[in-house]
Design a protein around this motif. Sequence first.
Motif, PDB file in Angstrom:
ATOM      1  N   ARG A 161      33.538 -29.833 -20.872  1.00  0.00           N
ATOM      2  CA  ARG A 161      33.218 -30.596 -22.045  1.00  0.00           C
ATOM      3  C   ARG A 161      31.992 -30.696 -22.479  1.00  0.00           C
ATOM      4  O   ARG A 161      31.478 -31.283 -23.403  1.00  0.00           O
ATOM      5  N   ILE A 162      30.881 -30.072 -21.526  1.00  0.00           N
ATOM      6  CA  ILE A 162      29.618 -30.290 -21.616  1.00  0.00           C
ATOM      7  C   ILE A 162      29.223 -29.007 -22.709  1.00  0.00           C
ATOM      8  O   ILE A 162      29.123 -28.032 -22.387  1.00  0.00           O
ATOM      9  N   PRO A 163      28.852 -29.360 -23.791  1.00  0.00           N
ATOM     10  CA  PRO A 163      28.296 -28.347 -24.812  1.00  0.00           C
ATOM     11  C   PRO A 163      27.031 -27.672 -24.256  1.00  0.00           C
ATOM     12  O   PRO A 163      26.291 -28.380 -23.839  1.00  0.00           O
ATOM     13  N   ILE A 164      26.794 -26.559 -24.676  1.00  0.00           N
ATOM     14  CA  ILE A 164      25.769 -25.817 -24.297  1.00  0.00           C
ATOM     15  C   ILE A 164      25.023 -25.320 -25.623  1.00  0.00           C
ATOM     16  O   ILE A 164      25.679 -24.605 -26.317  1.00  0.00           O
ATOM     17  N   GLY A 165      24.103 -25.958 -26.083  1.00  0.00           N
ATOM     18  CA  GLY A 165      23.668 -25.659 -27.382  1.00  0.00           C
ATOM     19  C   GLY A 165      22.772 -24.161 -27.219  1.00  0.00           C
ATOM     20  O   GLY A 165      22.519 -23.563 -26.426  1.00  0.00           O
TER      21      GLY A 165
END
Length: 315
Positions: A311-315
């Motif tokens: 769920r952790i977006p990687i920008g």
Amino acid sequence: MEKKIIAVAGATGAQGGGLVRAILADPTGGFAARALTRDPNSAKAKELAALGAEVVAANLDDPESLARAFAGTHGAYCVTFFWDHFSADKEAAEVESMAKAAKAAGVKHVIWSTLEDTRLRVPLGDNRMPTLQERFKVPHFDGKGSSDHFFTDLGVPTTFLLTSFYWDNLIHFGMGPKKGEDGKLAFVLPMADKKLPGIAAEDIGRCAYGIFKAGDKYLGRTVGIAGEHPTGAQMAKGLTDALGQEVMYGYVPPEVYRTFGFPGADDLANMFQYKRDFEAEFCAPRDLSLSRALNPKLQTFAEWAKANRDRIPIG
Ligand SMILES: NC(=O)c1ccc[n+]([C@@H]2O[C@H](COP(=O)([O-])OP(=O)(O)OC[C@H]3O[C@@H](n4cnc5c(N)ncnc54)[C@H](OP(=O)(O)O)[C@@H]3O)[C@@H](O)[C@H]2O)c1
């Protein structure tokens, strides 16, 4: 035996949702959850009803609705929603309304989700950080801390809950790791090498449930909670392990963070500067063993990051 009803503000959100789920997950605990929402027909409200919560319409800006929502309850979880409107004055008005409603209803235990008034350590005349909205240093902290008195003035039996930085901000607040020009992932914070007390948002409600279950023990007291006090570098290590690729920690000074320009960047820059410059004072009340005693499911950052890696977006 009749269950003690806890009215929960923000029940469809992070803090209140965690508390409602904690109450409902313990059917023999002696408590029932009354979930407050502005819209009982929303999908999130219906989800809570399906789990067994009593869903009640209430708006913090409508004192009559609060009177109805608090009537007949043993306890109330009071929280305000700064990031919906960015106004510390509005938060103060809402706290005053909740305190008055709790007093009128004879609520026996309020938990008020507060934060420090940073001006007690950084007075407005202190130019280490800019004054914001004319009267504040960290508006979303100061408005809460300076509202504690609404409960004490009225003699409402209250526990003052000092929460911590949600690790979920990495998911929802755009604070996750970003890919640099070199293709490497960097996680930035304005914390230098200082510790940032943090918590999984879901654990806040679980800790609050532990406070209600403890009866009178924490009435009149300030209880600080955190899952861990990691440094930025330790958080980057946790992210590296969870994501399976290297994440470097980058220190962005508050002066630079302030210029990022997104709404509330100045407030957050001052907040991080306060936590950086008053590390010991900020960490001390957020007692890890007490937090774990209140909530045996309390997660560390590494545990939270592993459980939320997708769920952790990687920008
Ligand atoms: N992010 C962090 O790291 C952090 C850390 C510590 C403290 N905090 C503080 O946490 C607070 C927010 O709590 P949260 O994260 O649990 O909120 P949240 O997840 O944003 O949930 C807010 C819920 O409150 C309800 N709500 C909004 N305005 C309302 C109103 N006028 N009357 C009644 N209900 C209303 C909404 O539900 P309905 O639409 O169903 O009514 C919404 O689902 C903020 O004040 C923030 O400063 C944040």
